[in-house]
Design a protein around this motif. Structure first.
Motif, PDB file in Angstrom:
ATOM      1  N   THR A  49       0.842  -1.192   0.000  1.00  0.00           N
ATOM      2  CA  THR A  49       0.000   0.000   0.000  1.00  0.00           C
ATOM      3  C   THR A  49       0.877   1.241   0.000  1.00  0.00           C
ATOM      4  O   THR A  49       2.066   1.188   0.348  1.00  0.00           O
ATOM      5  N   SER A  50       0.284   2.360  -0.374  1.00  0.00           N
ATOM      6  CA  SER A  50       1.014   3.623  -0.348  1.00  0.00           C
ATOM      7  C   SER A  50       0.035   4.784  -0.321  1.00  0.00           C
ATOM      8  O   SER A  50      -1.080   4.677  -0.832  1.00  0.00           O
ATOM      9  N   LYS A  51       0.472   5.888   0.224  1.00  0.00           N
ATOM     10  CA  LYS A  51      -0.271   7.125   0.041  1.00  0.00           C
ATOM     11  C   LYS A  51      -0.024   7.620  -1.374  1.00  0.00           C
ATOM     12  O   LYS A  51       0.987   7.257  -2.013  1.00  0.00           O
ATOM     13  N   ILE A  52      -0.903   8.442  -1.890  1.00  0.00           N
ATOM     14  CA  ILE A  52      -0.790   8.980  -3.244  1.00  0.00           C
ATOM     15  C   ILE A  52      -1.303  10.410  -3.245  1.00  0.00           C
ATOM     16  O   ILE A  52      -1.820  10.911  -2.243  1.00  0.00           O
ATOM     17  N   SER A  53      -1.184  11.061  -4.399  1.00  0.00           N
ATOM     18  CA  SER A  53      -1.841  12.354  -4.616  1.00  0.00           C
ATOM     19  C   SER A  53      -2.405  12.357  -6.025  1.00  0.00           C
ATOM     20  O   SER A  53      -1.667  12.177  -7.001  1.00  0.00           O
ATOM     21  N   THR A  54      -3.716  12.503  -6.125  1.00  0.00           N
ATOM     22  CA  THR A  54      -4.391  12.487  -7.424  1.00  0.00           C
ATOM     23  C   THR A  54      -4.636  13.912  -7.918  1.00  0.00           C
ATOM     24  O   THR A  54      -4.093  14.873  -7.380  1.00  0.00           O
ATOM     25  N   GLY A  55      -5.490  14.054  -8.934  1.00  0.00           N
ATOM     26  CA  GLY A  55      -5.679  15.340  -9.600  1.00  0.00           C
ATOM     27  C   GLY A  55      -6.425  16.369  -8.764  1.00  0.00           C
ATOM     28  O   GLY A  55      -7.455  16.069  -8.164  1.00  0.00           O
ATOM     29  N   LYS A  56      -5.924  17.585  -8.774  1.00  0.00           N
ATOM     30  CA  LYS A  56      -6.550  18.680  -8.046  1.00  0.00           C
ATOM     31  C   LYS A  56      -7.767  19.198  -8.820  1.00  0.00           C
ATOM     32  O   LYS A  56      -7.980  18.808  -9.983  1.00  0.00           O
ATOM     33  N   PRO A  57      -8.601  20.046  -8.200  1.00  0.00           N
ATOM     34  CA  PRO A  57      -9.772  20.589  -8.914  1.00  0.00           C
ATOM     35  C   PRO A  57      -9.378  21.221 -10.245  1.00  0.00           C
ATOM     36  O   PRO A  57      -8.409  21.964 -10.334  1.00  0.00           O
ATOM     37  N   ALA A 109      -3.277  16.975  -5.661  1.00  0.00           N
ATOM     38  CA  ALA A 109      -2.409  18.094  -6.025  1.00  0.00           C
ATOM     39  C   ALA A 109      -1.814  17.974  -7.427  1.00  0.00           C
ATOM     40  O   ALA A 109      -1.102  18.880  -7.866  1.00  0.00           O
ATOM     41  N   SER A 110      -2.111  16.885  -8.132  1.00  0.00           N
ATOM     42  CA  SER A 110      -1.487  16.673  -9.442  1.00  0.00           C
ATOM     43  C   SER A 110      -2.322  17.296 -10.553  1.00  0.00           C
ATOM     44  O   SER A 110      -3.381  17.878 -10.316  1.00  0.00           O
ATOM     45  N   HIS A 111      -1.830  17.143 -11.787  1.00  0.00           N
ATOM     46  CA  HIS A 111      -2.575  17.607 -12.958  1.00  0.00           C
ATOM     47  C   HIS A 111      -3.404  16.478 -13.571  1.00  0.00           C
ATOM     48  O   HIS A 111      -3.777  16.551 -14.737  1.00  0.00           O
ATOM     49  N   GLY A 112      -3.678  15.447 -12.788  1.00  0.00           N
ATOM     50  CA  GLY A 112      -4.503  14.342 -13.270  1.00  0.00           C
ATOM     51  C   GLY A 112      -3.859  12.985 -13.079  1.00  0.00           C
ATOM     52  O   GLY A 112      -4.552  11.966 -12.975  1.00  0.00           O
ATOM     53  N   CYS A 113      -2.523  12.950 -13.039  1.00  0.00           N
ATOM     54  CA  CYS A 113      -1.830  11.685 -12.806  1.00  0.00           C
ATOM     55  C   CYS A 113      -1.956  11.273 -11.338  1.00  0.00           C
ATOM     56  O   CYS A 113      -2.425  12.028 -10.498  1.00  0.00           O
ATOM     57  N   VAL A 114      -1.497  10.057 -11.057  1.00  0.00           N
ATOM     58  CA  VAL A 114      -1.439   9.547  -9.691  1.00  0.00           C
ATOM     59  C   VAL A 114       0.016   9.610  -9.247  1.00  0.00           C
ATOM     60  O   VAL A 114       0.857   8.849  -9.727  1.00  0.00           O
ATOM     61  N   ARG A 115       0.307  10.534  -8.341  1.00  0.00           N
ATOM     62  CA  ARG A 115       1.670  10.683  -7.829  1.00  0.00           C
ATOM     63  C   ARG A 115       1.939   9.661  -6.734  1.00  0.00           C
ATOM     64  O   ARG A 115       1.097   9.421  -5.865  1.00  0.00           O
ATOM     65  N   LEU A 116       3.153   9.095  -6.756  1.00  0.00           N
ATOM     66  CA  LEU A 116       3.587   8.122  -5.764  1.00  0.00           C
ATOM     67  C   LEU A 116       4.881   8.608  -5.112  1.00  0.00           C
ATOM     68  O   LEU A 116       5.700   9.247  -5.783  1.00  0.00           O
ATOM     69  N   PRO A 117       5.094   8.305  -3.838  1.00  0.00           N
ATOM     70  CA  PRO A 117       6.408   8.581  -3.241  1.00  0.00           C
ATOM     71  C   PRO A 117       7.503   7.889  -4.046  1.00  0.00           C
ATOM     72  O   PRO A 117       7.311   6.775  -4.544  1.00  0.00           O
ATOM     73  N   GLY A 118       8.674   8.528  -4.164  1.00  0.00           N
ATOM     74  CA  GLY A 118       9.724   8.044  -5.048  1.00  0.00           C
ATOM     75  C   GLY A 118      10.136   6.602  -4.813  1.00  0.00           C
ATOM     76  O   GLY A 118      10.226   5.805  -5.756  1.00  0.00           O
ATOM     77  N   LYS A 119      10.371   6.217  -3.554  1.00  0.00           N
ATOM     78  CA  LYS A 119      10.813   4.852  -3.269  1.00  0.00           C
ATOM     79  C   LYS A 119       9.729   3.833  -3.605  1.00  0.00           C
ATOM     80  O   LYS A 119      10.018   2.755  -4.149  1.00  0.00           O
ATOM     81  N   PHE A 120       8.488   4.166  -3.284  1.00  0.00           N
ATOM     82  CA  PHE A 120       7.404   3.225  -3.592  1.00  0.00           C
ATOM     83  C   PHE A 120       7.207   3.114  -5.102  1.00  0.00           C
ATOM     84  O   PHE A 120       6.951   2.016  -5.618  1.00  0.00           O
ATOM     85  N   ALA A 121       7.329   4.236  -5.829  1.00  0.00           N
ATOM     86  CA  ALA A 121       7.190   4.199  -7.290  1.00  0.00           C
ATOM     87  C   ALA A 121       8.212   3.258  -7.913  1.00  0.00           C
ATOM     88  O   ALA A 121       7.903   2.494  -8.839  1.00  0.00           O
ATOM     89  N   ALA A 122       9.448   3.289  -7.396  1.00  0.00           N
ATOM     90  CA  ALA A 122      10.492   2.405  -7.918  1.00  0.00           C
ATOM     91  C   ALA A 122      10.175   0.946  -7.599  1.00  0.00           C
ATOM     92  O   ALA A 122      10.367   0.064  -8.438  1.00  0.00           O
ATOM     93  N   ALA A 123       9.686   0.689  -6.366  1.00  0.00           N
ATOM     94  CA  ALA A 123       9.348  -0.681  -5.990  1.00  0.00           C
ATOM     95  C   ALA A 123       8.166  -1.197  -6.789  1.00  0.00           C
ATOM     96  O   ALA A 123       8.160  -2.342  -7.251  1.00  0.00           O
ATOM     97  N   LEU A 124       7.143  -0.357  -6.963  1.00  0.00           N
ATOM     98  CA  LEU A 124       5.957  -0.765  -7.719  1.00  0.00           C
ATOM     99  C   LEU A 124       6.315  -1.059  -9.172  1.00  0.00           C
ATOM    100  O   LEU A 124       5.787  -2.005  -9.776  1.00  0.00           O
ATOM    101  N   TYR A 125       7.235  -0.273  -9.729  1.00  0.00           N
ATOM    102  CA  TYR A 125       7.666  -0.454 -11.116  1.00  0.00           C
ATOM    103  C   TYR A 125       8.198  -1.867 -11.337  1.00  0.00           C
ATOM    104  O   TYR A 125       7.988  -2.465 -12.395  1.00  0.00           O
TER     105      TYR A 125
END
Length: 406
Positions: A49-57, A109-125
């Motif tokens: 699991t991970s926290k994320i940040s999705t698209g802002k208004p 807070a993003s422009h539509g993408c799903v942002r992931l913390p850097g370390k988790f993004a690398a592991a998920l990849y």
């Protein structure tokens, strides 16, 4: 409630297990916009699991059923000033992706993408592969094991008899390849041993549109001796002439018009009963494979939007498990009128998915064909509205959902 669930997710968060990289275990990702969380599942078991940040208004992340179309360790946005998007995993060709970021707040807070913390993004990849499914939902949803007679199993009897007659058609928008239409009066050829090694199927069941019905009409007119031209789902002079010839022969007014009564008459004359009101489409490795008509009971009631994944095949019994979720999806009023829907689905009901599966009837020869091709990680999507513009060349079936507001 949101705070409590975020604490639970934080407590569950783990590093991806060693077996994840390079394994053939089919995983799936579920993103919750409400919880700003991402969960990786193996069936109904949480893997990471991970926290994320999705698209802002103004840049809201779309919800629905997606799959990973492209992976790049190093990528820069071609829309937002070459912004870095490390460990990018593309979900749509229109610009939505999972990717690492140095700024992942606990709010959109993003422009539509799903942002992931850097370390988790690398592991998920390392855990993912092309075609792996990603579900994005407003609320948190969890896969559960589902049992239904409608669901396909690889141990079902293999087809025998004469080969299928395939009819070329123009598939989804942006794709000019040829796919096959399964005609229910004939059986497909038996699968070969190589079929067992092929990639997972992507199956979609949705309501049948006028184009599919017209294509069948053209095919059946030809079998009755009235050449309607290429069965492409578009009405032209040859189709109109074939309709008039049929009407004349049957003692009907020869006006060349395509009406429900005409369609019923052609199907009945060809010994096909009533025209199907649903369609089953199959893709594999981002390419159309074949499609066939299915029957949807109680068509005035919405099907809802559901996703299931097949896995855990038992070596002794030859059967596997299906794990499914139901997604909220509010159809526009115009779409309901076009589809003849007068009663809503109940996406929050505990048995919503089982109810929908019980309303779908797939012809036996189509079931047999799918049984011969079904592989670990195959999936089934069910929705009232067709897949739209995001489904095309180089994609699986992409379903965009509309979440009820308030």
């Amino acid at each position: 409630m949101r705070f409590t669930l975020r604490l639970v997710l934080a407590a569950l968060a783990v590093s991806p297990p060693a077996f994840a990289a390079g394994t053939k275990t089919p995983l799936q990702i579920v993103v919750s916009i409400e919880q700003q969380s991402l969960v990786v599942y193996d069936g109904d078991a949480v893997i990471a699991t991970s926290k994320i940040s999705t698209g802002k208004p103004g840049h809201r992340t779309p919800t629905g059923i997606f799959s990973i179309l492209e992976k790049r360790r190093h990528h820069e946005s071609n829309i937002y000033s070459d912004a870095p998007m490390p460990f990018m995993q593309r979900l749509t060709w229109s610009g939505i992706a999972l990717h690492g970021s140095n700024h992942v707040p606990d709010y959109p807070a993003s422009h539509g993408c799903v942002r992931l913390p850097g370390k988790f993004a690398a592991a998920l990849y390392k855990m993912t592969a092309h075609g792996m499914h990603v579900l994005i939902s407003e609320r948190q949803v969890t896969p559960v094991e589902v049992s239904s007679a409608m669901l396909f199993q690889p141990h079902q009897s293999r087809p025998q008899g004469p080969a299928l007659t395939d009819v070329p058609l123009r598939p989804a928008i942006g794709d000019d390849s040829t796919v096959e239409v399964a005609m229910t009066e004939r059986r497909p050829p038996p699968p070969t041993a190589a079929d067992e090694e092929k990639a997972p199927l992507r199956i979609l069941v949705t309501r049948r549109g006028m184009r599919e019905t017209l294509r069948d009409l053209q095919t059946l007119l030809a079998t009755l001796g009235h050449d309607a031209g290429l069965p492409d789902g578009f009405s032209g002079p040859a189709t109109i002439a074939a309709i008039r010839a049929f009407q004349t022969k049957e003692g009907l007014p020869a006006d060349g018009k395509i009406t429900p009564e005409l369609i019923e008459a052609v199907f009945r004359k060809a010994g096909r009963g009533s025209p199907p009101n649903g369609v089953l489409r199959v893709r594999r490795e981002f390419q159309p494979l074949f499609e066939a008509g299915v029957t949807i009971a109680a068509p005035e009631t919405a099907l809802g939007t559901h996703f299931l994944q097949f896995q855990d095949i038992d070596a002794e019994t030859g059967t596997g498990k299906w794990f499914g979720v139901t997604l909220q999806n509010e159809l526009p009023k115009a779409a309901k009128q076009r589809l003849g829907i007068t009663a809503e689905a109940e996406p929050l009901a505990f048995d919503a998915l089982e109810r929908t599966l019980g309303r779908i009837t797939v012809p036996d020869d189509v079931r047999e064909r799918i049984a011969g091709l079904l592989a670990n990680g195959s999936s089934l999507s069910i929705t009232d509205a067709d897949t739209g513009l995001e489904t095309g060349e180089g994609t699986d079936f992409v379903t965009i959902t509309r979440t009820p507001r308030g």
